[in-house]
Enzyme design. Structure first.
Site, short mmCIF file in Angstrom:
data_model
loop_
_atom_site.label_atom_id
_atom_site.label_comp_id
_atom_site.label_asym_id
_atom_site.label_seq_id
_atom_site.Cartn_x
_atom_site.Cartn_y
_atom_site.Cartn_z
N LEU A 1 -33.38 -12.88 -14.38
CA LEU A 1 -34.23 -14.07 -14.41
C LEU A 1 -34.88 -14.28 -15.78
CD1 LEU A 1 -35.85 -13.90 -10.85
CD2 LEU A 1 -33.77 -15.08 -11.59
N ASN B 1 -34.10 -5.78 -17.56
CA ASN B 1 -33.76 -5.79 -19.00
C ASN B 1 -34.25 -7.06 -19.67
OD1 ASN B 1 -31.83 -7.41 -17.72
ND2 ASN B 1 -30.24 -6.93 -19.21
N ASP C 1 -30.07 -1.68 -16.06
CA ASP C 1 -28.91 -2.56 -16.15
C ASP C 1 -28.89 -3.35 -17.46
OD1 ASP C 1 -26.56 -3.96 -15.39
OD2 ASP C 1 -27.80 -5.69 -14.95
N ASP D 1 -24.70 -10.95 -10.27
CA ASP D 1 -25.01 -10.58 -11.67
C ASP D 1 -25.29 -11.85 -12.48
OD1 ASP D 1 -25.50 -9.10 -13.94
OD2 ASP D 1 -23.42 -8.45 -14.24
ZN LIG Z 1 -24.69 -4.57 -15.89
ZN LIG Z 2 -26.60 -7.34 -14.72
#
Ligand SMILES: [Zn+2]
Ligand SMILES: [Zn+2]
Length: 441
Positions: free
Chosen positions: A71, A102, A160, A314
């Site tokens: 997001l 992340n 991630d 994803d």
């Molecule tokens: Zn990833």
């Molecule tokens: Zn991801």
């Protein structure tokens, strides 16, 4: 999600399909005060005080749950924020999702988690849970204060975007997990093997002269981390499986009793590296990369046999300037919330590759690995419903996107099947503009 009015409505004559609850029949779905009050015989439910919606010919599914989205908040709100991301999710039939950590800066402190949860309560149309990073600032060196992050409301942990390179760090995180809970979600990739790769390593990368990312970059890390989870009796969730070897690694770990779950993304289930011949990074550059047809088939088989329990988009919004550059330089990632159901329905269900019921089950399968209650259409459940027209044909992006970004892997594709309306957390979270709300006859 934001406080709003609880829904009071009846979906007249919808075809209700909830494979987990064992429901597959036409009903009037009565929602009172945001809960499923009754599944009545078609045309028989009292409309007293309810909005009547003609759902004849439409399908009502348990709304979907996505355990893996980006997001971009805080720090990159020009790509997405919690409000636009949640609208994008609602438009795709989702009632909830888990945001990755992340961001800029990464979500590594309890105060960050609390601020995000507060933001989601103010602006989000669906439920949004947040993961915190495993390592401080995603530097891969020091663990975050996992217990405090859990107390602040983090659903789980993930670095991630990056793998956890150091096995000793992951081992210690698994030890802390025993004390504080929270599933650890893993982006599995060996950076030494991936190198500067920009696509799947194989005949297509060779033909294009592009550096490849081999399948074993993913599968060897899965095998390592499954062994660590088994040794420490921890619980891990493998993100975005892309390769046949990876499906096999998870299968072997499950057979050995490891607490491991995993996800596959719609683009990996529908596309192969042949698409990269177009050199279009907007739609076809992501990490892990699109792989070979044998990999795609292995993912589908993993979905069928239960090795892969859920589908995760994803969803990775990017700004045009990061994508409108040569393939090698473009950012990795594609958006997917608004098209997941329609794309998988078009590419896998309509040709008969998988059953509709399996797709519906797997689109909500991302809740349980993170200890979130699975959406259900059984009476007395909170109303979390995706109302879909399986025959609707639409061109993706033609009317724009709810997401702030347009790097959809389905951009300009014609898809069959569309979400008309979404109920999330007992509230109407989305209505397709063209979906008429006519009173049932
Ligand atoms: Zn990833
Ligand atoms: Zn991801």
């Amino acid at each position: 999600m934001r406080a709003g009015d609880s829904a009071d409505l009846v979906l007249r004559g919808a075809t209700v399909l909830d494979p987990v609850a064992g429901i597959d029949a036409q009903h009037d779905v009565v929602v009172r005060d945001g809960r499923i009050a009754e599944l009545a015989a078609p045309g028989t439910a009292s409309a007293d005080g309810l909005e009547e919606i003609d759902a004849e010919g439409l399908h009502a599914f348990p709304a979907f749950f996505d355990p893996h989205v980006h997001l971009r908040t805080p720090g990159q709100e020009h790509k997405e924020d919690i409000g636009t991301g949640a609208r994008s999710a609602a438009a795709g039939g989702y009632c909830g999702m888990l945001a990755m950590a992340n961001t800029e800066p990464p979500v590594s402190n309890p105060a960050d988690v609390e601020a995000l949860l507060e933001d989601a309560r103010a602006v989000a149309a669906v439920r949004v849970g947040f993961l915190a990073t495993v390592t401080q600032g995603m530097q891969g060196e020091e663990l975050t204060e996992m217990s405090s992050l859990r107390e602040a409301g983090a659903v789980g942990f993930s670095d991630d975007g990056l793998p956890i390179r150091n096995a000793r760090i992951l081992r210690r995180a698994l030890q802390y997990q025993r004390l504080c809970g929270g599933t650890i979600a893993l982006h599995e990739e060996d950076p030494e093997l991936s190198g500067a790769g920009v696509m799947h390593e194989g005949p297509v990368s060779a033909a294009l002269g592009l550096e490849g990312i081999p399948s074993v970059s993913e599968s060897t890390m899965i095998a390592r981390d499954a062994a660590l989870a088994g040794y420490e009796n921890g619980r891990i969730h493998v993100q975005h499986l892309s390769a046949a070897e990876s499906v096999e690694a998870v299968r072997v770990a499950k057979a050995a009793g490891v607490q491991i779950s995993c996800e596959a993304s719609p683009h990996h289930l529908c596309l192969t590296d042949e698409e990269v011949r177009s050199l279009d990074p907007q739609r076809f550059k992501m990490n892990p990369p699109l792989r070979a047809e044998a990999d795609r088939q292995a993912l589908i088989e993993g979905l069928r046999d239960g090795t892969i329990e859920c589908i995760a988009t994803d969803h990775a919004p990017h700004a045009p300037e990061e994508k409108e550059v040569p393939f090698e330089q473009a950012a990795m990632g594609v958006t997917g919330l608004e098209t997941a159901f329609a794309a998988l329905h078009t590419d896998l269900v309509l040709p008969g590759t998988i059953d509709l019921a399996l797709l519906i089950e797997r689109l909500a399968g991302g809740a349980e690995p993170f200890g979130v209650e699975r959406p259900s259409l059984a009476p007395d459940s909170e109303a979390n419903i995706a109302l879909c027209d399986l025959a609707a044909e639409w061109t993706v992006g033609e009317e724009g996107y709810e997401s702030r970004s347009s790097n959809s892997w389905c951009d300009r594709r014609k898809l069959t099947g569309r979400v008309q309306m979404t109920l999330a957390g007992g509230q109407v979270a989305y209505r397709l503009r063209s979906f008429s709300m006519g009173v049932a006859a």
